[in-house]
Design a protein around this motif. Sequence first.
Motif, PDB file in Angstrom:
ATOM      1  N   ALA A 236       0.830  -1.207   0.000  1.00  0.00           N
ATOM      2  CA  ALA A 236       0.000   0.000   0.000  1.00  0.00           C
ATOM      3  C   ALA A 236       0.861   1.252   0.000  1.00  0.00           C
ATOM      4  N   TRP A 237       1.916   1.276   0.828  1.00  0.00           N
ATOM      5  CA  TRP A 237       2.793   2.440   0.876  1.00  0.00           C
ATOM      6  C   TRP A 237       3.498   2.649  -0.464  1.00  0.00           C
ATOM      7  N   ASN A 238       3.948   1.564  -1.090  1.00  0.00           N
ATOM      8  CA  ASN A 238       4.625   1.695  -2.383  1.00  0.00           C
ATOM      9  C   ASN A 238       3.674   2.213  -3.456  1.00  0.00           C
ATOM     10  N   ARG A 239       2.417   1.781  -3.410  1.00  0.00           N
ATOM     11  CA  ARG A 239       1.437   2.304  -4.371  1.00  0.00           C
ATOM     12  C   ARG A 239       1.274   3.815  -4.209  1.00  0.00           C
ATOM     13  N   THR A 240       1.237   4.270  -2.956  1.00  0.00           N
ATOM     14  CA  THR A 240       1.081   5.705  -2.695  1.00  0.00           C
ATOM     15  C   THR A 240       2.325   6.471  -3.125  1.00  0.00           C
ATOM     16  N   ILE A 241       3.502   5.942  -2.796  1.00  0.00           N
ATOM     17  CA  ILE A 241       4.759   6.583  -3.202  1.00  0.00           C
ATOM     18  C   ILE A 241       4.836   6.699  -4.723  1.00  0.00           C
ATOM     19  N   ASN A 242       4.468   5.627  -5.411  1.00  0.00           N
ATOM     20  CA  ASN A 242       4.500   5.650  -6.876  1.00  0.00           C
ATOM     21  C   ASN A 242       3.434   6.571  -7.451  1.00  0.00           C
ATOM     22  N   SER A 243       2.283   6.608  -6.786  1.00  0.00           N
ATOM     23  CA  SER A 243       1.192   7.455  -7.264  1.00  0.00           C
ATOM     24  C   SER A 243       1.577   8.925  -7.269  1.00  0.00           C
ATOM     25  N   PHE A 244       2.318   9.348  -6.253  1.00  0.00           N
ATOM     26  CA  PHE A 244       2.744  10.739  -6.149  1.00  0.00           C
ATOM     27  C   PHE A 244       4.166  10.967  -6.673  1.00  0.00           C
ATOM     28  N   GLU A 245       4.756   9.908  -7.212  1.00  0.00           N
ATOM     29  CA  GLU A 245       6.106   9.993  -7.783  1.00  0.00           C
ATOM     30  C   GLU A 245       7.095  10.605  -6.777  1.00  0.00           C
ATOM     31  N   ILE A 246       7.056  10.071  -5.555  1.00  0.00           N
ATOM     32  CA  ILE A 246       7.916  10.573  -4.485  1.00  0.00           C
ATOM     33  C   ILE A 246       9.300   9.926  -4.584  1.00  0.00           C
ATOM     34  N   PRO A 247      10.366  10.717  -4.614  1.00  0.00           N
ATOM     35  CA  PRO A 247      11.725  10.150  -4.643  1.00  0.00           C
ATOM     36  C   PRO A 247      12.108   9.643  -3.255  1.00  0.00           C
ATOM     37  N   SER A 248      11.789   8.408  -2.944  1.00  0.00           N
ATOM     38  CA  SER A 248      11.942   7.873  -1.592  1.00  0.00           C
ATOM     39  C   SER A 248      13.387   7.913  -1.098  1.00  0.00           C
ATOM     40  N   ARG A 249      14.356   7.947  -2.019  1.00  0.00           N
ATOM     41  CA  ARG A 249      15.763   8.015  -1.598  1.00  0.00           C
ATOM     42  C   ARG A 249      16.072   9.313  -0.862  1.00  0.00           C
ATOM     43  N   ASN A 250      15.204  10.317  -0.994  1.00  0.00           N
ATOM     44  CA  ASN A 250      15.424  11.605  -0.336  1.00  0.00           C
ATOM     45  C   ASN A 250      14.805  11.678   1.053  1.00  0.00           C
ATOM     46  N   TYR A 251      14.295  10.554   1.559  1.00  0.00           N
ATOM     47  CA  TYR A 251      13.567  10.565   2.825  1.00  0.00           C
ATOM     48  C   TYR A 251      14.018   9.431   3.751  1.00  0.00           C
ATOM     49  N   PHE A 252      13.941   9.714   5.039  1.00  0.00           N
ATOM     50  CA  PHE A 252      13.979   8.663   6.050  1.00  0.00           C
ATOM     51  C   PHE A 252      12.541   8.193   6.249  1.00  0.00           C
ATOM     52  N   SER A 253      12.319   6.894   6.365  1.00  0.00           N
ATOM     53  CA  SER A 253      10.948   6.379   6.473  1.00  0.00           C
ATOM     54  C   SER A 253      10.706   5.711   7.824  1.00  0.00           C
TER      55      SER A 253
END
Length: 283
Positions: free
Chosen positions: A181-198
Motif C-alpha cells: 500500500a505504501w509503495n502504491r502511494t509513493i508511486n502514485s505521487f512519484e515521491i523520490p523515496s531516496r530523499n527521505y527517512f521512512s
Amino acid sequence: MRKLTLIAFTFFLLFIFITNIEDETKESIIFFKLDPFVSVEKAVTQLSLGKIKNSDGYEVNWEVSSTTTDSIYLRQDISLLFEEGILKGVLSDWEDNSQTLTQAATLSGEDSSRYMSISFHHGEIHTEDEITSTQAMSKDSLYVIDSSSKPIHAFKEAVTSEQKEWKDVLDTVSEQQLTQAWNRTINSFEIPSRNYFSYSLAELVDIEKFPNFNKDKTQEIIGKLWEGIYKEYFLGIKTYDGSIIPPIGSTMPLILLAKDSSHLLVLFETANGEAIRLIQQIN
C-alpha cells in the motif's frame, strides 16, 4: 487509483462522528511549546484476549490510560487500533482540569491476526503567562491464533516454537500488506523515496531523536505530526471528491522525513484504495 494532496495540516475539519467514538469530540489536539515542569509520567496501551465466541470468533480488550505529574487544564488521549496494518477502531477521551485518563473498548475479531494499538497522550497547561503542553506515546501488540488444531489463544511475545512460527507468518502478512500500500502511494505521487527517512507510525513510539534534530525538536515535530493526524486522519479523511469519510479500513500511516530537514510526508490509503499524502513543513 485516485490521489489527493493535502497541504500542510492546516485545513480544519468539522468534528464528525466516527465509528467506535461514543461522543462527539469536543477538543482538538494542538501542539504548544513543551512544558519543562509537567510531564506524562505514565502512559499505557494494553491489548488482551477477551471472550471466546466459539465458532463465531473472539473479542479483543483494548485499554488506554495515562497520568500527568500534575492536574492540568486539559487532558486528551487518542488511540488507533490496527489489525494486520488496517485501522479497525479508534478511541478518544478528554477531560478538563484532570491528571488521569482511562478508557476501554472491546472489539470483535475472527481468524488469526496481529493487532497493534498506538496511542498519543496529550495535555495542555495554562498559566497567566503562556500555554504549554506535554505529550507521550505508547503502543501494544497482540497475536491471536484461531486454528482448527487448538482452542483460540493469544500471546504478546513469542516463546514457543509454534508461537514464533505464527508470529513470523502474521508479521509477514501485515508488513507485506502495508509495504504494498505504501509503495502504491509513493508511486502514485512519484515521491523520490531516496530523499527521505521512512518510519511507520508505530516506529515513532520508540524514536528518541530524528536524524539532524535534537530530542526537543524531535518531540516538537512529533507533536505537530499528531496534531495533523488527529485533524486529517483520526477525525475523518478528505477524499478526492471533497467528501469526508471515516478512517476505518485505511492503512497505518507511513512517515517520510525529508533528509534536507525541510518537511515530512504522511502517506496512507483509504479503505477504498485512494492514495492520500499530507505535507508538514518543518520550521
